[in-house]
Every structure is written in structure tokens, then in C-alpha cells.
Enzyme design. Structure first.
Site, PDB file in Angstrom:
ATOM      1  N   ASN A  26       3.107  -8.634 -10.949  1.00 49.73           N
ATOM      2  CA  ASN A  26       2.275  -8.322  -9.792  1.00 49.73           C
ATOM      3  C   ASN A  26       1.739  -9.644  -9.260  1.00 49.73           C
ATOM      4  O   ASN A  26       0.749 -10.174  -9.766  1.00 49.73           O
ATOM      5  CB  ASN A  26       1.144  -7.377 -10.204  1.00 49.73           C
ATOM      6  CG  ASN A  26       0.297  -6.908  -9.027  1.00 49.73           C
ATOM      7  OD1 ASN A  26       0.352  -7.470  -7.943  1.00 49.73           O
ATOM      8  ND2 ASN A  26      -0.495  -5.880  -9.253  1.00 49.73           N
ATOM      9  N   ARG A  28       5.623  -5.562  -7.856  1.00 48.56           N
ATOM     10  CA  ARG A  28       4.845  -4.975  -6.766  1.00 48.56           C
ATOM     11  C   ARG A  28       5.152  -5.758  -5.496  1.00 48.56           C
ATOM     12  O   ARG A  28       5.002  -6.983  -5.447  1.00 48.56           O
ATOM     13  CB  ARG A  28       3.347  -5.049  -7.059  1.00 48.56           C
ATOM     14  CG  ARG A  28       2.481  -4.608  -5.874  1.00 48.56           C
ATOM     15  CD  ARG A  28       1.009  -4.685  -6.216  1.00 48.56           C
ATOM     16  NE  ARG A  28       0.194  -4.404  -5.036  1.00 48.56           N
ATOM     17  CZ  ARG A  28      -0.630  -5.273  -4.468  1.00 48.56           C
ATOM     18  NH1 ARG A  28      -0.734  -6.506  -4.959  1.00 48.56           N
ATOM     19  NH2 ARG A  28      -1.345  -4.943  -3.419  1.00 48.56           N
ATOM     20  N   HIS A  52      -1.826  -0.138  -0.722  1.00 46.25           N
ATOM     21  CA  HIS A  52      -2.377   0.268  -2.027  1.00 46.25           C
ATOM     22  C   HIS A  52      -1.737   1.564  -2.520  1.00 46.25           C
ATOM     23  O   HIS A  52      -2.328   2.297  -3.327  1.00 46.25           O
ATOM     24  CB  HIS A  52      -3.907   0.444  -1.956  1.00 46.25           C
ATOM     25  CG  HIS A  52      -4.654  -0.837  -1.779  1.00 46.25           C
ATOM     26  ND1 HIS A  52      -5.712  -0.967  -0.897  1.00 46.25           N
ATOM     27  CD2 HIS A  52      -4.489  -2.053  -2.344  1.00 46.25           C
ATOM     28  CE1 HIS A  52      -6.174  -2.211  -0.939  1.00 46.25           C
ATOM     29  NE2 HIS A  52      -5.448  -2.885  -1.812  1.00 46.25           N
ATOM     30  N   ARG A  96     -11.384 -10.129   4.411  1.00 47.85           N
ATOM     31  CA  ARG A  96     -10.739  -9.537   5.589  1.00 47.85           C
ATOM     32  C   ARG A  96     -11.730  -8.669   6.353  1.00 47.85           C
ATOM     33  O   ARG A  96     -12.574  -8.009   5.760  1.00 47.85           O
ATOM     34  CB  ARG A  96      -9.528  -8.701   5.164  1.00 47.85           C
ATOM     35  CG  ARG A  96      -8.344  -9.535   4.714  1.00 47.85           C
ATOM     36  CD  ARG A  96      -7.250  -8.673   4.119  1.00 47.85           C
ATOM     37  NE  ARG A  96      -7.170  -8.818   2.673  1.00 47.85           N
ATOM     38  CZ  ARG A  96      -6.453  -8.044   1.875  1.00 47.85           C
ATOM     39  NH1 ARG A  96      -5.734  -7.058   2.386  1.00 47.85           N
ATOM     40  NH2 ARG A  96      -6.425  -8.244   0.578  1.00 47.85           N
ATOM     41  N   GLU A 117      -1.739   0.013 -11.347  1.00 45.92           N
ATOM     42  CA  GLU A 117      -0.526  -0.121 -10.541  1.00 45.92           C
ATOM     43  C   GLU A 117       0.659  -0.552 -11.404  1.00 45.92           C
ATOM     44  O   GLU A 117       1.797  -0.148 -11.150  1.00 45.92           O
ATOM     45  CB  GLU A 117      -0.772  -1.142  -9.423  1.00 45.92           C
ATOM     46  CG  GLU A 117      -1.836  -0.723  -8.426  1.00 45.92           C
ATOM     47  CD  GLU A 117      -2.449  -1.894  -7.690  1.00 45.92           C
ATOM     48  OE1 GLU A 117      -2.499  -1.842  -6.452  1.00 45.92           O
ATOM     49  OE2 GLU A 117      -2.890  -2.853  -8.353  1.00 45.92           O
TER      50      GLU A 117
END
Length: 396
Positions: free
Chosen positions: A11, A93, A181, A241, A382
Site C-alpha cells: 500500500n 492498492r 476509499h 485537502r 484495506e
């Protein structure tokens, strides 16, 4: 898979590479670790076993390293710590799959070439996702690699949820709401009914809150709507962000302030969010410990935006049965969870303060028995979803 076969999951983010190693068809976690502070500061590596005990650590005191150097180090480390295991595949990922990839994909040269064309859709993420893939192709070309896309889970959304009100000549270029996500939400959708079977067909809003933050409305485990859209800068305020922004602001920055595209991109992705509002930090822990009014303003703005989006997503679902917190902030900030639940009382949310304040780990319910909306914490995983997808590709 044979008992000594294993799957490695990578990842890769903009400044880190996380890895996990899973044993056998049961995908038992054997090892995990990360290299952090790539490109800046002192780069550090740590590896732990399944119980959290440290296996190895390393630092690069002479200066930061890049993704390629980090991957070479990880491959060397893995080869010396496999203890007779055989790596049968590596899962990655990958943030953006565009319109082409709605599920896991075996990564070939042709697929990488197509993904390169999607870099403008995720300029600060996709190049870093793909760098370890290329490193593995160069150093271990015989090992299959599988890409798992954060956008794939959201392809089940209704057409109206994916569309912008733009002419077909623009929409046909692939300009639409994708959502991100997805691997985190897919994991939540798989685990929540195991903890409460009544939620198998439920209306659920999940909030993945970390340095990147988003929310997703799920009906019976399928994505219905999400806060992130064409890019991963939309929706909630995040660490750096800005989240949702009137497009007219971008035009103003360009036309009136004379900012070029690179400067606008840097502002929206790296200089806004919690960092921009507070002027102090992008880290929620730092802001919560600060007495500076700007820190409190940044937190309050994030809580407000979560509440606004929660109402919107509940409307998309036609009601709400459960609210789930995940991600670094969602799992660890009891103050933020309490504030969000306080503001969601109109939906029937009743927080159990003692359960919320508990330092317990793992999946747990934190709402009162009489709350009409069940509130859960589901720690993000994840990497396990990536391992499952990689195993499925191998077996089919």
C-alpha cells in the site's frame, strides 16, 4: 495455496510504503510494516509480527530515499525473513481505476500503460501507487501482481449518483463522480454484518476519516453515494485537502490572483484542509491538544462538514440504520466522534459516552441500546481486502 505459500500486500502512498504478509489460504497475518518519510526528513522502517512485536527497524540518517530504493529494501528484507515461505503474488492498492477497471486486475505492461493515462485524475496518488509495481516487475518479474482499485467499490452507484450536470462531450471523456476509499468501505461492508446480522441489508453511512477523509452511503453492502467525486480532493475537509469547493473559486484564483494550475493544485491538495484552516498542523491529535482558536476552528469545520454530508447521504439512502467510524481519526478521536453524534441527534443517534471513551480495540458498538441508529467503530483493514482479492485472482 499450499500452507507455506504467502501473499504480500503493498500500500504505497505519497510518502510511505506499507506492507503486509499473509499466510496460506486462510490469509493469516504474519507480518506487517512500513517505510515512512520518503523524500523528506529521516526515512524510517519498522516491521512487526502479527502480535505487534517489532521484528526489525532501520533508519536512513544520510537523507531520505525514494520509492524505488524503498522497494529494493523491502524485497531484500522479505527474502531474508520469509522462513521458507513462497511469495505467490503481490497485491497493490491503486487509487484510481477509471471507467476501465471495476474490479481487481492482473497487472501487465498493457494495464500499466492504461493506468498511466489516468494519472491526471489522481496526480498525487497514482504515480506513487504504480512505482512499486514497476519495481517488482524489474526485480521479480515472475511474481504475479494484482491491482485493487479504490474506485471499484463505487461502480455500483446509480447513474445519477455518478453524473455531473455537464454536456455529453465532456461526460464521455470519463469526467464523472468515481468515489474513493472503496477498499476500506468494502471491508466495512463485509465485517459489519458479522458483528450484527441485522445490519446485513441495512442503510449504512461509513466515515473513513484520516489524512484523506470521505463518507459513503451503503445499502445492503453496496455503494449508493459518496462524498468524493472526480478526484480525491472533493467532499470533506482533510488533513491538507480542501474538500468540496465552489468551482468559481478556482476560476477566481486563476483569473484574479494569477495563479497557474500547479499553484492551484498545490493549494487545494497540500495547503488547505486542517492544515490550511489552523495554520498549525494537519494532524488531528496536534489540533486537539492545542489551545489555539484556529485549531478549534479547523476541527469545528470538519465536524460541521461531516454533519452536512451525513444528512445528504441519509437522504440518498431514504433513512439511516447505522453510522460507522473508521480510519485514523475515526478510530482514535473520541472527541470528534462525540461531536458528530451530538449533531446527528436529529437522526436518532444516541452515543454511549462510556463506550465511546473506552480504549478498547477492534470492532465495537458505541451507541446506546435505545439509539435508533447504531453507531460502530470498524478499524480500517484495506490490506486484508487486497489480500482477499489477490487470492481470488490467483484461484480463478
Amino acid at each position: 495455496m499450499a500452507p507455506r505459500d504467502c501473499i504480500v500486500v503493498i500500500n504505497a502512498g505519497s510518502s510511505s510504503i506499507k506492507f503486509s504478509l499473509y499466510d496460506g489460504a486462510a490469509l493469516d497475518l504474519a507480518m506487517r510494516g512500513k517505510i515512512e518519510n520518503l523524500y523528506a526528513g529521516v526515512t524510517r522502517f519498522v516491521a512487526q509480527d502479527a502480535a505487534g512485536a517489532i521484528i526489525d527497524q532501520h533508519r536512513w540518517p544520510d537523507g531520505p530515499i525514494d520509492h524505488a530504493t524503498g522497494m529494493r529494501f523491502l524485497i531484500d528484507f522479505a527474502q531474508s525473513h520469509l522462513d521458507g515461505r513462497r511469495v505467490v503474488a503481490v497485491g497493490h492498492r491503486i487509487v484510481h481505476g477509471g471507467v476501465d477497471y471495476s474490479g481487481p486486475q492482473l497487472l501487465t505492461g498493457a494495464v500499466l500503460a492504461r493506468l498511466d493515462q489516468l494519472v491526471p485524475l489522481a496526480p498525487l496518488h497514482l504515480p506513487h501507487n504504480l512505482a512499486p509495481v514497476r519495481s517488482m516487475l524489474a526485480m521479480a518479474p515472475q511474481v504475479p501482481q494484482v491491482g485493487c482499485f479504490d474506485t471499484a467499490f463505487h461502480t455500483s452507484q446509480p447513474v445519477a449518483a455518478q453524473a455531473f450536470a455537464l454536456p455529453p462531450r465532456i461526460t464521455d471523456l470519463g469526467i464523472r463522480r468515481y468515489g474513493f476509499h472503496g477498499l476500506s468501505y468494502e471491508y466495512i461492508a463485509s465485517r459489519l454484518p458479522q458483528s450484527d446480522p441485522q445490519l446485513a441489508g441495512a442503510r449504512v453511512v461509513a466515515a473513513h476519516l484520516g489524512n484523506g477523509a470521505s463518507m459513503c452511503a451503503m445499502l445492503a453492502g453496496r455503494s449508493v453515494a459518496s462524498t468524493m467525486g472526480f478526484t480525491a480532493v472533493d467532499g470533506l475537509p482533510m488533513g491538507t485537502r480542501c474538500g468540496a469547493l465552489d468551482p468559481g473559486v478556482v476560476l477566481y484564483l486563476i483569473d484574479e490572483l494569477g495563479m497557474d494550475v500547479a499553484a492551484v493544485q498545490k493549494l487545494l491538495y497540500q495547503e488547505s484542509g486542517l492544515l490550511g484552516v489552523s495554520g498549525l498542523s494537519a494532524d488531528m491529535r496536534t489540533l486537539e491538544q492545542s489551545g489555539d482558536p484556529r485549531a478549534q476552528a479547523a476541527i469545528a469545520l470538519m465536524v460541521y462538514r461531516i454533519g452536512r454530508e451525513l444528512g445528504s447521504l441519509a437522504a440518498a439512502l431514504g433513512g439511516l440504520d447505522a453510522l460507522v467510524f473508521s480510519g485514523g481519526i475515526g478510530e482514535n478521536s473520541k472527541a470528534l466522534r462525540a461531536a458528530v453524534c451530538r449533531d446527528a441527534a436529529w437522526l436518532g443517534v444516541r452515543l454511549d459516552a462510556a463506550a465511546n471513551d473506552s480504549g478498547a480495540d477492534g470492532i465495537r458498538r458505541i451507541s446506546t441500546p435505545d439509539s435508533s441508529v447504531a453507531v460502530w467503530i470498524v478499524p480500517a483493514n484495506e490490506e486484508l481486502m487486497i489480500a482477499r482479492h489477490t487470492l481470488d485472482i490467483l484461484e480463478h
